[in-house]
Enzyme design. Structure first.
Site, PDB file in Angstrom:
ATOM      1  N   PRO A   1      -0.760  -1.827  14.671  1.00 14.96           N
ATOM      2  CA  PRO A   1       0.376  -2.390  14.049  1.00 14.96           C
ATOM      3  C   PRO A   1       0.607  -3.778  13.703  1.00 14.96           C
ATOM      4  O   PRO A   1       1.478  -4.392  14.420  1.00 14.96           O
ATOM      5  CB  PRO A   1       1.492  -1.623  14.572  1.00 14.96           C
ATOM      6  CG  PRO A   1       0.956  -1.754  16.172  1.00 14.96           C
ATOM      7  CD  PRO A   1      -0.258  -1.403  15.923  1.00 14.96           C
ATOM      8  N   CYS A   2      -0.521  -4.277  13.072  1.00 11.85           N
ATOM      9  CA  CYS A   2      -0.446  -5.831  13.004  1.00 11.85           C
ATOM     10  C   CYS A   2       1.018  -6.300  12.001  1.00 11.85           C
ATOM     11  O   CYS A   2       1.216  -7.480  12.179  1.00 11.85           O
ATOM     12  CB  CYS A   2      -1.614  -6.391  12.124  1.00 11.85           C
ATOM     13  SG  CYS A   2      -2.013  -5.602  10.516  1.00 11.85           S
ATOM     14  N   HIS A   3       1.715  -5.289  11.726  1.00 11.94           N
ATOM     15  CA  HIS A   3       2.730  -5.773  11.111  1.00 11.94           C
ATOM     16  C   HIS A   3       3.847  -6.303  11.830  1.00 11.94           C
ATOM     17  O   HIS A   3       4.903  -6.841  11.458  1.00 11.94           O
ATOM     18  CB  HIS A   3       3.332  -4.546  10.062  1.00 11.94           C
ATOM     19  CG  HIS A   3       3.586  -3.390  10.880  1.00 11.94           C
ATOM     20  ND1 HIS A   3       2.663  -2.543  11.049  1.00 11.94           N
ATOM     21  CD2 HIS A   3       4.912  -2.894  11.313  1.00 11.94           C
ATOM     22  CE1 HIS A   3       3.315  -1.450  11.839  1.00 11.94           C
ATOM     23  NE2 HIS A   3       4.594  -1.730  11.982  1.00 11.94           N
TER      24      HIS A   3
END
Length: 267
Positions: free
Chosen positions: A236-238
């Protein structure tokens, strides 16, 4: 100390293919091994040894792309044996498969609609290898085909993976335990592992992530690792944002990042 660190990195770059011990490096740049090790890791995100290993892996990858035999590429990069390379390699797929851009590999993929637009998921028999987001299924498929140009790409329903991704977006599932089959450097993998530890509905700044992996000065490198993430949502780089509260970058568009974070907070 900054000049010494740059001198140390330049020395390692000049000695590619050779094993340089910490003591040798410290003597070459005029620093104590203990402080050099600590400050090098803080500045570049990896220890001097891991820095050498990462560059040797990149050398192997480059040789494989250029058509070299696996054995030749491994020994030219400075590994003492092929087995030693496989102990250290970070290609995800095997070296032979990487050289062939997935040739001989069967990769299943599926495109489907979601609250975030179109999602493409792809997986080998070992795990998820790609998750892409967008508005055009055709474009996402072209990106996958470029990434694995010699693999057998098979469009299939992938019901289980599709249901898990949709449930994740709707706040009803966790993707942290999905098996992955991805390529990345030592540093990238450390960043990706840390991203997977961030709870849903929360964010971390690039600086906080850098500190969490023991590399407080490698903030920019953390951002680059987020941008190189091949499996959106699963890693989850967001959830990585700027220190000033700004969203920072996102490979699949800032509007989609904002929407995704809003969905997670709501759930």
């Amino acid at each position: 100390m900054e000049a010494i660190l740059e001198k140390a990195r330049a020395y390692l770059d000049a000695q590619r293919g050779e094993r340089v011990t910490l003591e040798q490096l410290a003597q070459a740049v005029g620093a104590s091994p203990f402080h050099l090790q600590r400050r090098f890791k803080e500045a570049f995100g990896v220890s001097p040894r891991d820095y050498q290993d990462a560059h040797r892996v990149e050398a192997v990858k480059s040789s494989l792309k250029n058509g070299s035999r696996v054995t030749d590429a491994v020994f030219e990069a400075g590994y003492g044996s092929v087995s030693r390379f496989y102990e250290k390699q970070r290609l995800g797929m095997s070296a032979r498969d990487y050289r062939a851009r997935g040739k001989g590999q069967r990769i299943g993929f599926s495109c489907f609609a979601s609250p975030l637009g179109t999602v493409l998921v792809a997986a080998t028999e070992k795990g998820v290898c790609s998750v892409k987001l967008g508005d055009d299924a055709g474009r996402l498929q072209r990106l996958l085909a470029e990434e694995f140009s010699e693999a057998e790409l098979v469009e299939t329903e992938m019901k289980d993976l599709k249901s898990k991704v949709l449930a994740f977006i709707q706040g009803e599932a966790n993707l942290a335990r999905l098996p992955l089959d991805v390529r990345g450097t030592v540093f990238q993998r450390r960043v990706w592992d840390e991203l997977r530890r961030i709870p849903r509905g929360e964010t971390r700044t690039y600086s906080e992530i850098a500190r969490a992996i023991g590399a407080p000065d490698a903030v920019r490198a953390v951002g680059s690792a987020c941008g190189a993430n091949p499996v959106a949502l699963v890693v989850p780089c967001h959830r990585a944002v700027r220190t000033d509260g700004g969203l920072g970058g996102y490979a699949w568009g800032l509007a989609r990042k904002k929407r995704l974070l809003a969905l997670e907070k709501k759930s």
